[in-house]
Design a protein around this motif. Structure first.
Motif, PDB file in Angstrom:
ATOM      1  N   VAL A 260       0.849  -1.183   0.000  1.00  0.00           N
ATOM      2  CA  VAL A 260       0.000   0.000   0.000  1.00  0.00           C
ATOM      3  C   VAL A 260       0.892   1.243   0.000  1.00  0.00           C
ATOM      4  N   ALA A 261       0.604   2.174  -0.907  1.00  0.00           N
ATOM      5  CA  ALA A 261       1.355   3.424  -0.985  1.00  0.00           C
ATOM      6  C   ALA A 261       0.606   4.530  -0.257  1.00  0.00           C
ATOM      7  N   LEU A 262       1.347   5.291   0.561  1.00  0.00           N
ATOM      8  CA  LEU A 262       0.813   6.443   1.282  1.00  0.00           C
ATOM      9  C   LEU A 262       1.389   7.689   0.651  1.00  0.00           C
ATOM     10  N   GLU A 263       0.486   8.548   0.165  1.00  0.00           N
ATOM     11  CA  GLU A 263       0.941   9.646  -0.675  1.00  0.00           C
ATOM     12  C   GLU A 263       1.644  10.756   0.102  1.00  0.00           C
ATOM     13  N   ARG A 264       0.994  11.387   1.041  1.00  0.00           N
ATOM     14  CA  ARG A 264       1.555  12.592   1.643  1.00  0.00           C
ATOM     15  C   ARG A 264       2.828  12.327   2.445  1.00  0.00           C
ATOM     16  N   VAL A 265       2.910  11.155   3.061  1.00  0.00           N
ATOM     17  CA  VAL A 265       4.101  10.842   3.859  1.00  0.00           C
ATOM     18  C   VAL A 265       5.135  10.059   3.057  1.00  0.00           C
ATOM     19  N   ASN A 266       4.813   9.768   1.798  1.00  0.00           N
ATOM     20  CA  ASN A 266       5.762   9.127   0.879  1.00  0.00           C
ATOM     21  C   ASN A 266       6.356   7.845   1.469  1.00  0.00           C
ATOM     22  N   ARG A 267       5.477   6.893   1.730  1.00  0.00           N
ATOM     23  CA  ARG A 267       5.881   5.593   2.258  1.00  0.00           C
ATOM     24  C   ARG A 267       5.133   4.482   1.525  1.00  0.00           C
ATOM     25  N   ILE A 268       5.694   3.283   1.572  1.00  0.00           N
ATOM     26  CA  ILE A 268       4.999   2.079   1.119  1.00  0.00           C
ATOM     27  C   ILE A 268       5.045   1.082   2.269  1.00  0.00           C
ATOM     28  N   LEU A 269       3.884   0.518   2.595  1.00  0.00           N
ATOM     29  CA  LEU A 269       3.782  -0.507   3.626  1.00  0.00           C
ATOM     30  C   LEU A 269       3.544  -1.858   2.964  1.00  0.00           C
ATOM     31  N   ARG A 270       4.146  -2.891   3.524  1.00  0.00           N
ATOM     32  CA  ARG A 270       3.966  -4.265   3.040  1.00  0.00           C
ATOM     33  C   ARG A 270       3.244  -5.064   4.117  1.00  0.00           C
TER      34      ARG A 270
ATOM     35  N   ARG B  88      11.055   9.518  -1.373  1.00  0.00           N
ATOM     36  CA  ARG B  88      10.716  10.086  -0.073  1.00  0.00           C
ATOM     37  C   ARG B  88      10.578  11.604  -0.139  1.00  0.00           C
ATOM     38  N   LYS B  89      11.101  12.215  -1.218  1.00  0.00           N
ATOM     39  CA  LYS B  89      11.084  13.671  -1.339  1.00  0.00           C
ATOM     40  C   LYS B  89      10.029  14.172  -2.319  1.00  0.00           C
ATOM     41  N   LEU B  90       9.111  13.312  -2.725  1.00  0.00           N
ATOM     42  CA  LEU B  90       8.067  13.743  -3.656  1.00  0.00           C
ATOM     43  C   LEU B  90       7.221  14.846  -3.031  1.00  0.00           C
ATOM     44  N   PRO B  91       6.666  15.754  -3.855  1.00  0.00           N
ATOM     45  CA  PRO B  91       5.888  16.881  -3.316  1.00  0.00           C
ATOM     46  C   PRO B  91       4.658  16.421  -2.549  1.00  0.00           C
ATOM     47  N   ASN B  92       4.256  17.215  -1.576  1.00  0.00           N
ATOM     48  CA  ASN B  92       3.062  16.931  -0.789  1.00  0.00           C
ATOM     49  C   ASN B  92       1.838  16.843  -1.696  1.00  0.00           C
TER      50      ASN B  92
ATOM     51  N   ILE C 251       4.577   4.684  -9.151  1.00  0.00           N
ATOM     52  CA  ILE C 251       4.492   5.876  -9.994  1.00  0.00           C
ATOM     53  C   ILE C 251       3.809   6.984  -9.202  1.00  0.00           C
ATOM     54  N   SER C 252       4.375   8.179  -9.267  1.00  0.00           N
ATOM     55  CA  SER C 252       3.803   9.311  -8.542  1.00  0.00           C
ATOM     56  C   SER C 252       2.622   9.906  -9.308  1.00  0.00           C
ATOM     57  N   GLU C 253       1.816  10.670  -8.588  1.00  0.00           N
ATOM     58  CA  GLU C 253       0.702  11.363  -9.220  1.00  0.00           C
ATOM     59  C   GLU C 253       1.208  12.482 -10.127  1.00  0.00           C
ATOM     60  N   ARG C 254       2.029  13.354  -9.566  1.00  0.00           N
ATOM     61  CA  ARG C 254       2.592  14.452 -10.350  1.00  0.00           C
ATOM     62  C   ARG C 254       3.908  14.949  -9.748  1.00  0.00           C
ATOM     63  N   GLY C 255       4.753  14.006  -9.331  1.00  0.00           N
ATOM     64  CA  GLY C 255       6.116  14.383  -8.997  1.00  0.00           C
ATOM     65  C   GLY C 255       6.885  14.453 -10.296  1.00  0.00           C
ATOM     66  N   LEU C 256       7.394  15.641 -10.656  1.00  0.00           N
ATOM     67  CA  LEU C 256       7.947  15.855 -11.993  1.00  0.00           C
ATOM     68  C   LEU C 256       9.467  15.908 -11.992  1.00  0.00           C
TER      69      LEU C 256
ATOM     70  N   LEU D  24       7.563  11.207 -12.313  1.00  0.00           N
ATOM     71  CA  LEU D  24       8.560  10.317 -11.744  1.00  0.00           C
ATOM     72  C   LEU D  24       7.965   8.966 -11.359  1.00  0.00           C
ATOM     73  N   GLY D  25       8.730   7.915 -11.623  1.00  0.00           N
ATOM     74  CA  GLY D  25       8.376   6.567 -11.204  1.00  0.00           C
ATOM     75  C   GLY D  25       9.627   5.845 -10.729  1.00  0.00           C
TER      76      GLY D  25
END
Length: 356
Positions: A166-176, A198-202, A225-230, A237-238
């Motif tokens: 599961v990917a968590l967007e705002r905190v830029n983490r993935i949990l298994r 880890r540095k993708l935009p909020n 893959i990010s929503e709109r980390g450019l 970015l992916g």
């Protein structure tokens, strides 16, 4: 009086199978490790423990609001769709979906860090309802709901056997999660991520996940893959996480579309679900088809658009996509929407046959 379509456009604008885990194994896991769920109260919002909920489903008469008889849209053929509602306040915000090999049992996630599991009922090819739905909180490594850490925005889900990512967007983490160790009671463990992830935009972070199974290029790799980390060229970015060739890539961005989700076809192609929003144009969604073999460190991947829809069609904030193959050999694409827990948006589940 504003026509129904215009009202919906105005309101929307104003608002701004399992890889290697068989149906039988999953059903056994549910029965063996979970206590009988209690009934949910209609006024509950957050989920502190597993609860059974009732989800009502209203069939859509068609996908094109101007011509209900039309069924082909690009390379997709409309099968059926449902509008989902529930008295359970925590139902909604559906941002990711994975189905079993039959397209029946599902795991969905809400962006409020909740699991929803259940079964899609069919009559022939058409979906008729959602049955046996249970809601559970996502747990962290300490066994407590991850919301206690301030972790929300669970935006993407991927499956690899009994492992659920599961990917968590705002905190830029993935949990298994290992569902073999408690199903939705399992605690999540953090997956190490590249520094750039880890540095993708909020609020523009990881939005799509694919776990590549055996027998495919990049087997054992988690594609994120990010929503709109450019990147510096304005592409999305992916990241290739794990596997034999980890690294960073980009998805060519065009026409102001951002990434919503992705899934992998048995053929080895990735379907990338994208959306855009503007105050003048409203909401639009599209699907691009990209060969899996094109994903590599340093690559900029792209592919043709095979589907597009705007508010002239029965769409909302479509955030989840998955694919399964029927016994008849049809590849079925399922999409689900995130209503943002808003009264003026809808939870939709749509199914199409992939043509060709």
């Amino acid at each position: 009086m504003i026509p129904a379509l215009s009202r919906r456009r105005l309101l929307t604008a104003a608002a701004g199978g399992f890889f290697g885990l068989g149906l039988t194994q999953w059903a056994q896991a549910q029965t063996a490790v979970q206590p009988p769920p209690r009934r949910a109260k209609p006024d509950e919002y957050s989920v502190a423990e597993p609860v059974s909920i009732e989800v009502n489903a209203r069939p859509l008469a068609g996908f094109d609001t101007r011509d209900r008889s039309r069924v082909q849209f690009g390379e997709l053929e409309f099968r059926s769709g449902l509008v989902l509602t529930s008295k359970f306040r925590g139902f909604g915000g559906l941002s990711g979906l994975r189905l079993d090999a039959k397209g029946e049992r599902f795991i969905a996630i809400s962006d409020k860090a909740g699991w929803f599991t259940g079964r899609i009922a069919y009559r022939g090819k058409a979906m008729t309802g959602i049955e046996g739905v249970e809601a559970s909180p996502m747990l962290g490594p300490d066994g407590r709901p991850i919301t206690a850490r301030g972790w929300y925005d669970t935006e993407a889900i991927a499956l690899d056997g009994s492992l659920v990512y599961v990917a968590l967007e705002r905190v830029n983490r993935i949990l298994r999660y290992d569902f073999a160790k408690g199903f939705t009671h399992a605690g999540g463990e953090e997956v190490p991520l590249p520094a750039a992830a880890r540095k993708l935009p909020n609020n523009k972070g990881l939005e799509a996940l694919i776990a590549v199974p055996r027998g495919q290029p990049l087997a054992g790799t988690l594609i994120a893959i990010s929503e709109r980390g450019l990147d510096v060229r304005g592409n999305i970015l992916g990241f290739l996480i794990g596997g034999k060739t980890p690294g960073q890539f980009a998805v060519r961005r065009s026409d102001n579309f951002d990434v919503s989700d992705a899934t992998l076809l048995p053929s080895g192609d990735v379907l990338l679900l994208e959306r855009r929003f503007s105050w003048l144009g409203g909401v639009g969604i599209r699907i691009r088809r990209i060969p899996l073999r094109s994903f590599a460190p340093g690559a900029v991947v792209d592919g043709p658009v095979i589907f597009f829809a705007d508010l002239g069609y029965e769409i909302d904030n479509m955030e989840g996509i998955d694919a399964h193959v029927t016994p008849e050999g049809d590849t079925v694409i399922t999409m689900i929407s995130d209503d943002n827990f808003s009264m003026i948006q809808r939870n939709l589940i749509l199914q199409f046959t992939l043509l060709g």
